[in-house]
Write a protein that holds these residues in place. Structure first.
Motif, PDB file in Angstrom:
ATOM      1  N   VAL A 151       0.874  -1.174   0.000  1.00 35.36           N
ATOM      2  CA  VAL A 151       0.000   0.000   0.000  1.00 35.36           C
ATOM      3  C   VAL A 151       0.908   1.220   0.000  1.00 35.36           C
ATOM      4  CG1 VAL A 151      -1.837   1.232   1.192  1.00 35.36           C
ATOM      5  CG2 VAL A 151      -1.742  -1.272   1.289  1.00 35.36           C
ATOM      6  N   ALA A 152       0.788   2.051  -1.024  1.00 40.46           N
ATOM      7  CA  ALA A 152       1.738   3.155  -1.195  1.00 40.46           C
ATOM      8  C   ALA A 152       1.018   4.443  -1.554  1.00 40.46           C
ATOM      9  CB  ALA A 152       2.750   2.816  -2.288  1.00 40.46           C
ATOM     10  N   ILE A 153       1.616   5.535  -1.130  1.00 39.65           N
ATOM     11  CA  ILE A 153       1.206   6.855  -1.617  1.00 39.65           C
ATOM     12  C   ILE A 153       2.160   7.212  -2.749  1.00 39.65           C
ATOM     13  CG2 ILE A 153       1.044   9.314  -1.073  1.00 39.65           C
ATOM     14  CD1 ILE A 153       0.237   8.566   1.738  1.00 39.65           C
ATOM     15  N   THR A 154       1.613   7.424  -3.935  1.00 33.08           N
ATOM     16  CA  THR A 154       2.430   7.711  -5.111  1.00 33.08           C
ATOM     17  C   THR A 154       2.094   9.101  -5.646  1.00 33.08           C
ATOM     18  OG1 THR A 154       0.848   6.818  -6.717  1.00 33.08           O
ATOM     19  CG2 THR A 154       2.386   5.268  -5.695  1.00 33.08           C
ATOM     20  N   ALA A 155       3.041   9.695  -6.331  1.00 42.56           N
ATOM     21  CA  ALA A 155       2.838  11.001  -6.966  1.00 42.56           C
ATOM     22  C   ALA A 155       3.106  10.870  -8.453  1.00 42.56           C
ATOM     23  CB  ALA A 155       3.769  12.043  -6.354  1.00 42.56           C
ATOM     24  N   SER A 156       2.235  11.476  -9.246  1.00 44.15           N
ATOM     25  CA  SER A 156       2.402  11.407 -10.693  1.00 44.15           C
ATOM     26  C   SER A 156       1.730  12.616 -11.332  1.00 44.15           C
ATOM     27  CB  SER A 156       1.781  10.112 -11.239  1.00 44.15           C
ATOM     28  OG  SER A 156       1.844  10.072 -12.638  1.00 44.15           O
ATOM     29  N   GLU A 157       2.509  13.391 -12.098  1.00 38.72           N
ATOM     30  CA  GLU A 157       2.007  14.544 -12.849  1.00 38.72           C
ATOM     31  C   GLU A 157       1.206  15.490 -11.959  1.00 38.72           C
ATOM     32  OE1 GLU A 157      -0.157  12.972 -16.113  1.00 38.72           O
ATOM     33  OE2 GLU A 157       1.616  12.144 -17.109  1.00 38.72           O
ATOM     34  N   GLY A 158       1.754  15.770 -10.792  1.00 38.48           N
ATOM     35  CA  GLY A 158       1.128  16.740  -9.902  1.00 38.48           C
ATOM     36  C   GLY A 158      -0.040  16.211  -9.098  1.00 38.48           C
ATOM     37  N   GLU A 159      -0.365  14.940  -9.255  1.00 37.42           N
ATOM     38  CA  GLU A 159      -1.467  14.347  -8.503  1.00 37.42           C
ATOM     39  C   GLU A 159      -0.940  13.284  -7.544  1.00 37.42           C
ATOM     40  OE1 GLU A 159      -5.374  14.606 -11.233  1.00 37.42           O
ATOM     41  OE2 GLU A 159      -3.911  13.102 -11.876  1.00 37.42           O
ATOM     42  N   CYS A 160      -1.711  13.028  -6.503  1.00 38.69           N
ATOM     43  CA  CYS A 160      -1.292  12.072  -5.463  1.00 38.69           C
ATOM     44  C   CYS A 160      -2.361  10.987  -5.321  1.00 38.69           C
ATOM     45  CB  CYS A 160      -1.103  12.819  -4.145  1.00 38.69           C
ATOM     46  SG  CYS A 160      -0.098  11.955  -2.946  1.00 38.69           S
ATOM     47  N   PHE A 161      -1.901   9.745  -5.153  1.00 37.32           N
ATOM     48  CA  PHE A 161      -2.824   8.620  -5.078  1.00 37.32           C
ATOM     49  C   PHE A 161      -2.403   7.658  -3.963  1.00 37.32           C
ATOM     50  CE2 PHE A 161      -2.776  10.068  -9.441  1.00 37.32           C
ATOM     51  CZ  PHE A 161      -4.121  10.146  -9.769  1.00 37.32           C
ATOM     52  N   LEU A 162      -3.402   7.039  -3.364  1.00 37.65           N
ATOM     53  CA  LEU A 162      -3.149   5.874  -2.527  1.00 37.65           C
ATOM     54  C   LEU A 162      -3.404   4.657  -3.393  1.00 37.65           C
ATOM     55  CD1 LEU A 162      -2.648   4.813   0.465  1.00 37.65           C
ATOM     56  CD2 LEU A 162      -5.105   4.425   0.496  1.00 37.65           C
ATOM     57  N   LYS A 163      -2.374   3.815  -3.556  1.00 39.18           N
ATOM     58  CA  LYS A 163      -2.511   2.667  -4.443  1.00 39.18           C
ATOM     59  C   LYS A 163      -2.201   1.366  -3.705  1.00 39.18           C
ATOM     60  CE  LYS A 163      -1.535   5.060  -8.802  1.00 39.18           C
ATOM     61  NZ  LYS A 163      -0.749   5.048 -10.049  1.00 39.18           N
ATOM     62  N   VAL A 164      -2.905   0.325  -4.112  1.00 38.93           N
ATOM     63  CA  VAL A 164      -2.661  -1.016  -3.589  1.00 38.93           C
ATOM     64  C   VAL A 164      -2.081  -1.852  -4.722  1.00 38.93           C
ATOM     65  CG1 VAL A 164      -3.659  -3.060  -2.518  1.00 38.93           C
ATOM     66  CG2 VAL A 164      -4.575  -0.794  -1.962  1.00 38.93           C
ATOM     67  N   PHE A 165      -0.898  -2.448  -4.476  1.00 39.26           N
ATOM     68  CA  PHE A 165      -0.206  -3.252  -5.487  1.00 39.26           C
ATOM     69  C   PHE A 165      -0.119  -4.702  -5.021  1.00 39.26           C
ATOM     70  CE2 PHE A 165       1.533   1.042  -5.730  1.00 39.26           C
ATOM     71  CZ  PHE A 165       1.489   1.314  -7.089  1.00 39.26           C
ATOM     72  N   SER A 166      -0.278  -5.605  -5.969  1.00 36.10           N
ATOM     73  CA  SER A 166      -0.001  -7.015  -5.676  1.00 36.10           C
ATOM     74  C   SER A 166       1.483  -7.267  -5.914  1.00 36.10           C
ATOM     75  CB  SER A 166      -0.848  -7.924  -6.569  1.00 36.10           C
ATOM     76  OG  SER A 166      -0.492  -7.754  -7.932  1.00 36.10           O
ATOM     77  N   LEU A 167       2.069  -8.062  -5.047  1.00 34.12           N
ATOM     78  CA  LEU A 167       3.490  -8.401  -5.161  1.00 34.12           C
ATOM     79  C   LEU A 167       3.655  -9.877  -5.506  1.00 34.12           C
ATOM     80  CD1 LEU A 167       4.879  -6.392  -2.120  1.00 34.12           C
ATOM     81  CD2 LEU A 167       5.187  -5.860  -4.529  1.00 34.12           C
ATOM     82  N   PRO A 168       4.731 -10.253  -6.215  1.00 38.32           N
ATOM     83  CA  PRO A 168       5.901  -9.434  -6.550  1.00 38.32           C
ATOM     84  C   PRO A 168       5.790  -8.662  -7.865  1.00 38.32           C
ATOM     85  CG  PRO A 168       6.308 -11.699  -7.155  1.00 38.32           C
ATOM     86  CD  PRO A 168       4.936 -11.680  -6.524  1.00 38.32           C
ATOM     87  N   GLY A 169       4.712  -8.830  -8.603  1.00 38.86           N
ATOM     88  CA  GLY A 169       4.610  -8.195  -9.911  1.00 38.86           C
ATOM     89  C   GLY A 169       4.360  -6.704  -9.867  1.00 38.86           C
ATOM     90  N   MET A 170       4.016  -6.154  -8.708  1.00 41.81           N
ATOM     91  CA  MET A 170       3.739  -4.729  -8.520  1.00 41.81           C
ATOM     92  C   MET A 170       2.638  -4.267  -9.477  1.00 41.81           C
ATOM     93  SD  MET A 170       5.113  -3.105  -6.081  1.00 41.81           S
ATOM     94  CE  MET A 170       5.305  -1.488  -5.346  1.00 41.81           C
ATOM     95  N   LEU A 171       1.578  -5.060  -9.552  1.00 36.95           N
ATOM     96  CA  LEU A 171       0.421  -4.726 -10.370  1.00 36.95           C
ATOM     97  C   LEU A 171      -0.562  -3.927  -9.524  1.00 36.95           C
ATOM     98  CD1 LEU A 171      -1.318  -5.090 -12.966  1.00 36.95           C
ATOM     99  CD2 LEU A 171      -2.237  -7.166 -11.889  1.00 36.95           C
ATOM    100  N   CYS A 172      -0.953  -2.761  -9.994  1.00 39.06           N
ATOM    101  CA  CYS A 172      -1.877  -1.906  -9.249  1.00 39.06           C
ATOM    102  C   CYS A 172      -3.293  -2.482  -9.354  1.00 39.06           C
ATOM    103  CB  CYS A 172      -1.854  -0.478  -9.789  1.00 39.06           C
ATOM    104  SG  CYS A 172      -2.954   0.651  -8.895  1.00 39.06           S
ATOM    105  N   VAL A 173      -3.881  -2.799  -8.198  1.00 44.19           N
ATOM    106  CA  VAL A 173      -5.226  -3.382  -8.183  1.00 44.19           C
ATOM    107  C   VAL A 173      -6.266  -2.396  -7.675  1.00 44.19           C
ATOM    108  CG1 VAL A 173      -4.387  -5.738  -7.947  1.00 44.19           C
ATOM    109  CG2 VAL A 173      -4.820  -4.381  -5.883  1.00 44.19           C
TER     110      VAL A 173
END
Length: 583
Positions: A314-336
């Motif tokens: 579970v990560a807080i990511t930043a992209s193009e001036g926007e911020c998101f809380l994202k949940v990724f499956s591991l180890p593939g780091m696929l955003c679900v």
């Protein structure tokens, strides 16, 4: 002025109270706002925010104010205020003890239930109040002893309190012997400046052979592992800084056999915990904050696996001036799953086994506020929305009323709720009681159990659970056996004929025990002993004790069974004694 205006209970209507949310991906999570913390005056700069999660609650520090909530953030447990900003907080897993590291260089050890500071220690003096003093605090149990290590990290020094015993502290509080708490707070200091020019974070973990701490930062070493010996803190392993990589690590998380680290460019990497060899690197995303959680596979009612993801980030990511809380499956780091959040958001630090993800989001006065000033801290939670997952978690935690409501709502197996609850009640009732008053209190528990069994349609389950004779009183076992026999007899189900026969045999045996020994002599140990030997052997033991009436009762009730088990050896060995028993 402080962050002291707390609001709770928003009725569960997230959209109505806070507007629509922008989310994408599989609908794995439901999002709720549990509380808001607002400043009592005018806010002129961003607050210093940190948080800590325990199994029973959430604690949030905003500037000089610390607010502790219960498990579901429905109740404010305690508010503590300090003279300077709070850099770091750490709550013990049982939510009893709270560690507060204040920017003035002082560490406080508080009892959250009492709302009282038990111990304070100034570790640094003459500090710059405009700069962070502490960067991390941890509680780490030594697997080889029953004591805890309390660790707190500044930019140059790792302080360790190695002899914290929560049991002794609780005892000292009860007896009013606070001197014992003071004597326990002996600490040592380790200079980490030889490893890091600037330190960023502290974490710890345990193995079979002991406890370890990890510091991260910039300088010669990006990550250093310290072994927490009984008396000393020893340098164990490290990851050096490399010219081509350069940036130090700003935080790390230990998960099973791996260490996940985020560098100063917000790039995530994974390392083997033992060798510290890098095994993965994700440079395509910018990670501002991170936790790892377990995701257990769930078997649905048709025996198909709903999901087979075992670990998620579970990560807080930043992209193009926007911020998101994202949940990724591991180890593939696929955003679900992805949820749009404000730039001033923080994930509450928590162990991977915890169920709910907590997020502290800084917001303005309203949705259209573009000033960047944070006037309110919004406490939000994300819980798994898959009905089967949530259902099984409720059962595992013993929340049967909630599980029943949940099963009705989503059409899940109500019988599983009743069976699990029946097993739970039986387990609670199988303890031995010290006196008659406690045993008499079982009447209500038995009524609760039989009411629960009334909801169960599986007659074989009823016969099995009631025939164990595992309750601490004879009367309680008789009530359950009678209940099960009546249920099975009323059904006239031919498939349970063997259970009815077994129940009758157990009821007969239990009645014999009552006639021979009396109700007050009943105990599980004595009952199990009574079941083991054959009737003839038991009869001879009773006759040897000159207990003629119980012996007569045993003969009359088990004459056929007794004859079956009488052997030549038994008769020859004991015939002389039996014949000489006085009439």
């Amino acid at each position: 002025m402080s962050w002291s205006e707390v609001e709770l209970d928003f009725g569960g209507d997230e959209t109505c109270n806070f507007g629509p949310r922008i989310e994408s991906g599989s609908p794995l999570y439901q999002v709720n706002t549990l509380a808001t913390i607002s400043h009592s005056g005018q806010v002129k700069k961003l607050p210093k925010v940190c948080s800590s999660l325990s199994s029973k609650g959430l604690c949030i520090a905003a500037d000089q104010q610390v607010s502790a909530f219960d498990e579901n953030c429905q109740k404010l447990v305690v508010i503590l205020s300090f003279e300077t900003f709070v850099d770091v907080i750490k709550w013990s897993d049982d939510s009893t003890f709270l560690i507060i590291a204040e920017r003035s260089g002082t560490v406080h050890f508080a009892h959250s239930g009492m709302g009282k500071i038990l111990y304070s220690q100034t570790l640094l003096e003459n500090v710059d109040l405009d700069q962070e003093c502490f960067v991390g605090a941890e509680l780490c149990k030594d697997p080889l002893t029953d004591v805890w290590n309390f660790l707190v990290l500044t930019k140059e020094t790792l302080f360790r309190f190695p002899k914290i015993s929560f049991n002794k502290i609780n005892k000292a509080i009860k007896t009013g012997n606070m001197q014992a708490v003071q004597e326990m707070m002996v600490y040592s200091a380790v200079d980490v400046s030889s490893q890091h020019e600037i330190t960023h974070s502290l974490t710890c973990y345990t193995q079979m052979d002991g406890a370890y701490a990890i510091t991260t930062g910039t300088g010669d070493k990006r990550l250093t592992v310290w072994r927490l010996e009984a008396e000393n803190t020893e340098l164990y392993q490290c990851i050096p800084s490399l010219k081509e990589q350069g940036e130090g690590f700003q935080k790390c998380i230990v998960y099973d056999d791996y260490i996940f680290a985020v560098d100063e460019k917000n790039v995530l990497s994974a390392f083997d915990k033992r060798s510290l060899i890098q095994v993965a690197h994700w440079s395509e995303m910018e990670i501002k904050d991170l936790i790892l959680i377990n995701y257990n596979p769930v078997i649905s009612s048709n025996n198909t696996k709903v999901d087979d993801v075992l670990m998620q980030a579970v990560a807080i990511t930043a992209s193009e001036g926007e911020c998101f809380l994202k949940v990724f499956s591991l180890p593939g780091m696929l955003c679900v799953y992805s949820l749009a959040i404000s730039h001033h958001s923080y994930i509450a630090k928590m162990p991977p086994s915890y169920e709910t993800i907590y997020l502290v989001e800084g917001t303005g006065k309203d949705e259209d506020d573009t000033s960047g000033i944070v006037s309110t801290l919004r406490v939000r939670c994300l819980t798994e929305a898959l009905p089967e997952t949530r259902f099984h978690r409720l059962l595992h935690k013993g929340k049967f009323s909630e599980a029943e409501q949940f099963a009705n709502l989503f059409g899940l197996d109500l019988q599983l709720v009743h069976k699990t609850r029946a097993n739970h009640l039986m387990k609670n009732m199988t303890m031995e009681y010290d006196d008659d008053s406690e045993a008499k209190g079982m009447t209500g528990q038995i009524k609760e159990l039989t009411d629960c069994l009334d909801q169960v349609t599986d007659e074989r389950f009823i016969g099995t659970i009631c025939s164990d004779v595992g309750l601490p009183t004879l009367t309680a076992n008789q009530i359950l056996l009678d209940y099960a026999h009546n249920r099975l007899s009323e059904s006239h189900n031919s498939d349970t004929a063997d259970l009815r026969t077994e129940l009758l045999e157990i009821m007969k045996r239990l009645k014999t025990f009552e006639l021979v020994y009396g109700e007050k002599k009943f105990s599980l140990d004595k009952w199990n002993h009574f079941l083991q030997p054959n009737v003839a052997q038991e009869l001879i033991q009773i006759l040897k004790a000159n207990l003629l009436s119980p012996a007569m009762a045993l003969c009359l009730r088990h004459k056929v069974r007794g004859c079956t088990y009488v052997t030549d050896d038994v008769v020859i060995d004991d015939i002389d004694y039996v014949l000489n028993v006085k009439p």
